[in-house]
Design a protein around this motif. Structure first.
Motif, PDB file in Angstrom:
ATOM      1  N   HIS A 209       1.167  -1.322  -0.051  1.00 20.19           N
ATOM      2  CA  HIS A 209      -0.307  -0.142   0.040  1.00 20.19           C
ATOM      3  C   HIS A 209       1.241   1.439   0.306  1.00 20.19           C
ATOM      4  CE1 HIS A 209      -3.667  -1.843   1.244  1.00 20.19           C
ATOM      5  NE2 HIS A 209      -4.315  -1.486   0.373  1.00 20.19           N
ATOM      6  N   LEU A 210       1.730   1.257   0.927  1.00 22.64           N
ATOM      7  CA  LEU A 210       2.852   1.822   0.097  1.00 22.64           C
ATOM      8  C   LEU A 210       3.433   2.493  -1.167  1.00 22.64           C
ATOM      9  CD1 LEU A 210       4.682   1.807   4.187  1.00 22.64           C
ATOM     10  CD2 LEU A 210       3.180   3.356   3.508  1.00 22.64           C
ATOM     11  N   GLY A 211       3.507   1.400  -1.177  1.00 21.38           N
ATOM     12  CA  GLY A 211       4.122   2.074  -2.479  1.00 21.38           C
ATOM     13  C   GLY A 211       3.081   2.256  -3.497  1.00 21.38           C
ATOM     14  N   THR A 212       1.862   1.948  -3.411  1.00 23.68           N
ATOM     15  CA  THR A 212       0.635   2.948  -4.132  1.00 23.68           C
ATOM     16  C   THR A 212       0.783   4.209  -3.563  1.00 23.68           C
ATOM     17  OG1 THR A 212      -1.219   1.535  -2.811  1.00 23.68           O
ATOM     18  CG2 THR A 212      -0.419   0.674  -4.725  1.00 23.68           C
ATOM     19  N   LEU A 213       0.366   4.450  -2.882  1.00 21.88           N
ATOM     20  CA  LEU A 213       1.052   5.657  -1.529  1.00 21.88           C
ATOM     21  C   LEU A 213       1.777   6.377  -2.736  1.00 21.88           C
ATOM     22  CD1 LEU A 213      -0.712   7.606   1.026  1.00 21.88           C
ATOM     23  CD2 LEU A 213       2.476   7.175   1.554  1.00 21.88           C
ATOM     24  N   VAL A 214       3.176   6.080  -2.705  1.00 26.76           N
ATOM     25  CA  VAL A 214       3.699   6.746  -3.519  1.00 26.76           C
ATOM     26  C   VAL A 214       3.642   7.107  -5.258  1.00 26.76           C
ATOM     27  CG1 VAL A 214       6.447   7.234  -4.595  1.00 26.76           C
ATOM     28  CG2 VAL A 214       6.093   6.331  -2.318  1.00 26.76           C
ATOM     29  N   ALA A 215       2.464   5.998  -5.519  1.00 26.29           N
ATOM     30  CA  ALA A 215       2.014   6.156  -6.986  1.00 26.29           C
ATOM     31  C   ALA A 215       1.232   7.388  -6.908  1.00 26.29           C
ATOM     32  CB  ALA A 215       1.562   4.971  -7.549  1.00 26.29           C
ATOM     33  N   VAL A 216       0.379   7.571  -6.094  1.00 22.10           N
ATOM     34  CA  VAL A 216      -0.630   8.825  -6.009  1.00 22.10           C
ATOM     35  C   VAL A 216       0.287  10.399  -6.283  1.00 22.10           C
ATOM     36  CG1 VAL A 216      -2.562  10.232  -4.826  1.00 22.10           C
ATOM     37  CG2 VAL A 216      -2.437   8.403  -4.850  1.00 22.10           C
ATOM     38  N   PHE A 217       0.956  10.065  -5.466  1.00 22.24           N
ATOM     39  CA  PHE A 217       1.508  11.752  -4.532  1.00 22.24           C
ATOM     40  C   PHE A 217       2.280  11.940  -6.202  1.00 22.24           C
ATOM     41  CE2 PHE A 217       1.926  10.764  -0.421  1.00 22.24           C
ATOM     42  CZ  PHE A 217       1.884  11.866   0.440  1.00 22.24           C
ATOM     43  N   VAL A 218       2.943  10.816  -7.388  1.00 22.66           N
ATOM     44  CA  VAL A 218       3.726  10.577  -8.653  1.00 22.66           C
ATOM     45  C   VAL A 218       2.932  11.699  -9.259  1.00 22.66           C
ATOM     46  CG1 VAL A 218       4.929   9.925 -10.420  1.00 22.66           C
ATOM     47  CG2 VAL A 218       5.797   9.338  -8.278  1.00 22.66           C
ATOM     48  N   ALA A 219       1.495  10.789  -9.364  1.00 24.11           N
ATOM     49  CA  ALA A 219       0.794  11.155 -10.510  1.00 24.11           C
ATOM     50  C   ALA A 219      -0.163  12.363 -10.220  1.00 24.11           C
ATOM     51  CB  ALA A 219      -0.903  10.050 -10.598  1.00 24.11           C
ATOM     52  N   TYR A 220      -0.441  12.536  -9.210  1.00 26.01           N
ATOM     53  CA  TYR A 220      -1.291  13.501  -8.542  1.00 26.01           C
ATOM     54  C   TYR A 220      -0.340  15.119  -7.913  1.00 26.01           C
ATOM     55  CZ  TYR A 220      -5.475  11.257  -9.860  1.00 26.01           C
ATOM     56  OH  TYR A 220      -5.590  11.189 -11.039  1.00 26.01           O
ATOM     57  N   TRP A 221       0.556  15.733  -8.399  1.00 24.37           N
ATOM     58  CA  TRP A 221       1.770  15.846  -7.489  1.00 24.37           C
ATOM     59  C   TRP A 221       1.703  17.471  -7.558  1.00 24.37           C
ATOM     60  CZ3 TRP A 221       4.730  16.541  -3.979  1.00 24.37           C
ATOM     61  CH2 TRP A 221       5.561  17.135  -3.842  1.00 24.37           C
ATOM     62  N   ALA A 222       1.538  17.998  -8.211  1.00 18.05           N
ATOM     63  CA  ALA A 222       1.110  19.699  -8.897  1.00 18.05           C
ATOM     64  C   ALA A 222      -0.519  19.974  -7.741  1.00 18.05           C
ATOM     65  CB  ALA A 222      -0.088  19.822 -10.091  1.00 18.05           C
ATOM     66  N   ASP A 223      -1.266  18.720  -7.737  1.00 17.36           N
ATOM     67  CA  ASP A 223      -2.715  18.727  -6.823  1.00 17.36           C
ATOM     68  C   ASP A 223      -1.871  18.542  -5.411  1.00 17.36           C
ATOM     69  OD1 ASP A 223      -4.259  19.510  -8.867  1.00 17.36           O
ATOM     70  OD2 ASP A 223      -4.744  17.467  -8.756  1.00 17.36           O
ATOM     71  N   ILE A 224      -1.336  17.889  -4.717  1.00 19.53           N
ATOM     72  CA  ILE A 224      -0.468  17.557  -3.521  1.00 19.53           C
ATOM     73  C   ILE A 224       0.095  18.800  -3.086  1.00 19.53           C
ATOM     74  CG2 ILE A 224       0.784  16.188  -2.049  1.00 19.53           C
ATOM     75  CD1 ILE A 224      -0.477  14.351  -4.537  1.00 19.53           C
ATOM     76  N   LYS A 225       1.023  19.543  -4.663  1.00 23.65           N
ATOM     77  CA  LYS A 225       2.317  20.577  -3.777  1.00 23.65           C
ATOM     78  C   LYS A 225       0.726  21.545  -3.741  1.00 23.65           C
ATOM     79  CE  LYS A 225       3.698  22.435  -7.421  1.00 23.65           C
ATOM     80  NZ  LYS A 225       4.381  23.054  -8.694  1.00 23.65           N
ATOM     81  N   ASP A 226       0.334  22.052  -5.026  1.00 18.47           N
ATOM     82  CA  ASP A 226      -0.773  23.546  -4.460  1.00 18.47           C
ATOM     83  C   ASP A 226      -1.124  22.937  -2.710  1.00 18.47           C
ATOM     84  OD1 ASP A 226       0.171  24.023  -6.604  1.00 18.47           O
ATOM     85  OD2 ASP A 226      -1.569  23.463  -7.215  1.00 18.47           O
ATOM     86  N   MET A 227      -1.547  22.090  -1.779  1.00 14.75           N
ATOM     87  CA  MET A 227      -2.370  22.288  -0.932  1.00 14.75           C
ATOM     88  C   MET A 227      -1.517  22.044   0.273  1.00 14.75           C
ATOM     89  SD  MET A 227      -4.817  18.396  -1.427  1.00 14.75           S
ATOM     90  CE  MET A 227      -5.015  18.188  -0.516  1.00 14.75           C
ATOM     91  N   VAL A 228      -0.038  21.431  -0.206  1.00 12.77           N
ATOM     92  CA  VAL A 228       0.987  21.841   0.974  1.00 12.77           C
ATOM     93  C   VAL A 228       1.323  23.376   0.974  1.00 12.77           C
ATOM     94  CG1 VAL A 228       3.031  21.078   1.486  1.00 12.77           C
ATOM     95  CG2 VAL A 228       1.845  19.047   0.918  1.00 12.77           C
ATOM     96  N   LEU A 229       1.311  24.032  -0.232  1.00 11.21           N
ATOM     97  CA  LEU A 229       1.315  25.591   0.007  1.00 11.21           C
ATOM     98  C   LEU A 229       0.407  25.978   0.790  1.00 11.21           C
ATOM     99  CD1 LEU A 229       3.094  25.796  -4.104  1.00 11.21           C
ATOM    100  CD2 LEU A 229       4.443  25.946  -1.698  1.00 11.21           C
ATOM    101  N   GLU A 230      -1.195  25.708   0.236  1.00 12.79           N
ATOM    102  CA  GLU A 230      -2.545  26.656   0.465  1.00 12.79           C
ATOM    103  C   GLU A 230      -2.217  26.123   1.674  1.00 12.79           C
ATOM    104  OE1 GLU A 230      -4.520  28.653  -0.126  1.00 12.79           O
ATOM    105  OE2 GLU A 230      -3.121  28.821  -2.338  1.00 12.79           O
TER     106      GLU A 230
END
Length: 277
Positions: free
Chosen positions: A51-72
């Motif tokens: 599951h941690l492997g697939t967790l990284v997959a989500v971070f890679v695929a949606y990095w732009a959205d996740i990065k914006d969320m972290v900044l916000e």
């Protein structure tokens, strides 16, 4: 566990985690076929690593959205300190709130976590749950396309999607299938239902991974890290491919093929489970 078994389980996890076909159900079936019934403690911990492997997959695929969320998140903290709130609220900041709300229903499952996990021992239950997933996918595919996104989705919408995620803790009920389907039934735009579903899973998977890693370390469970990394890498690579496939199929109105698949597989598994008894 052999390298081949680890790779195959990682492949199954990476594909089934994001395709709406239930990774938990498929992992239980795969472990049974691979003759891993004697690996009582290791498979559960190994599942966490996958599951941690697939967790990284989500971070890679949606990095732009996740990065914006972290900044916000940090901008929002600054606004709280200065008692100022932008109007309208930035989409990424609103998405953070929607993710928090969608995660809340999972806390209802915590008291019965062990009972839910024990259901994976019943092939009949897993098959029936796969059939339920198929029905849900079929119904959601027939509804009118929604238009809601992170700007217009309501708190009630995401709480209902979160309830779908809580129900999907049962083996055989697809987490992505239930959250994407419920999101569509609530009127979410199809592509947004997919992205919200995958990002919504991040807090739950991360929290579960940390807790299980701590439990394993406390119990002194030995891990063959070389073998485990093979499985995690397979989960990551095939997870990325699965995310791309889901986005393609939902945009091209071919999502119903998953309903057919889970209905057929669920029926077969129920029959096998009855025969085994």
């Amino acid at each position: 566990m052999t390298f081949l078994s680890s790779f195959l389980l990682g492949l199954v996890q990476g594909i089934a985690e994001f395709l709406p076909i239930s990774s938990s159900g498929h992992l239980a079936i795969a472990q049974n076929l691979l003759g891993m019934s004697d690996a009582g403690t290791v498979p559960e911990f190994f599942d966490v690593l996958l599951h941690l492997g697939t967790l990284v997959a989500v971070f890679v695929a949606y990095w732009a959205d996740i990065k914006d969320m972290v900044l916000e998140f940090f901008r929002g903290a600054g606004d709280l300190i200065h008692h100022s709130t932008p109007n309208p609220v930035p989409p990424a900041r609103r998405l953070i709130l929607l993710i928090i709300l969608g995660t809340l229903p999972l806390f209802v499952v915590l008291p019965v976590k062990d009972a839910v996990q024990s259901l994976s021992n019943s092939m009949v239950f897993i098959g029936a749950a796969l059939i339920v997933t198929g029905v849900l996918l079929f119904v959601s595919d027939r509804v009118k396309k929604g238009r809601k996104n992170e700007r217009t989705a309501t708190w009630l919408d995401v709480l209902i999607v979160g309830l779908g995620q809580a129900i999907a803790t049962m083996p055989g009920i697809s987490r992505s299938g239930s959250t994407i389907s419920v999101g569509q039934l609530c009127g979410l735009e199809r592509s947004y239902a997919v992205s919200y579903s995958f990002i919504l899973g991040l807090p739950a998977v991360l929290a579960a991974g940390i807790l299980d890693l701590h439990d394993a370390a406390t119990a002194g469970i030995g891990i063959e890290w070389g073998t485990a990394l093979i499985g995690m890498a397979a989960a990551l690579i095939f997870g990325l491919l699965a995310i791309r496939l889901v986005n393609y199929l939902i945009k091209s109105d071919k999502f119903r093929i998953f309903a057919i698949y889970t209905l057929v597989l669920g029926s077969v598994v129920v029959i096998l489970g009855i025969v085994e008894k």
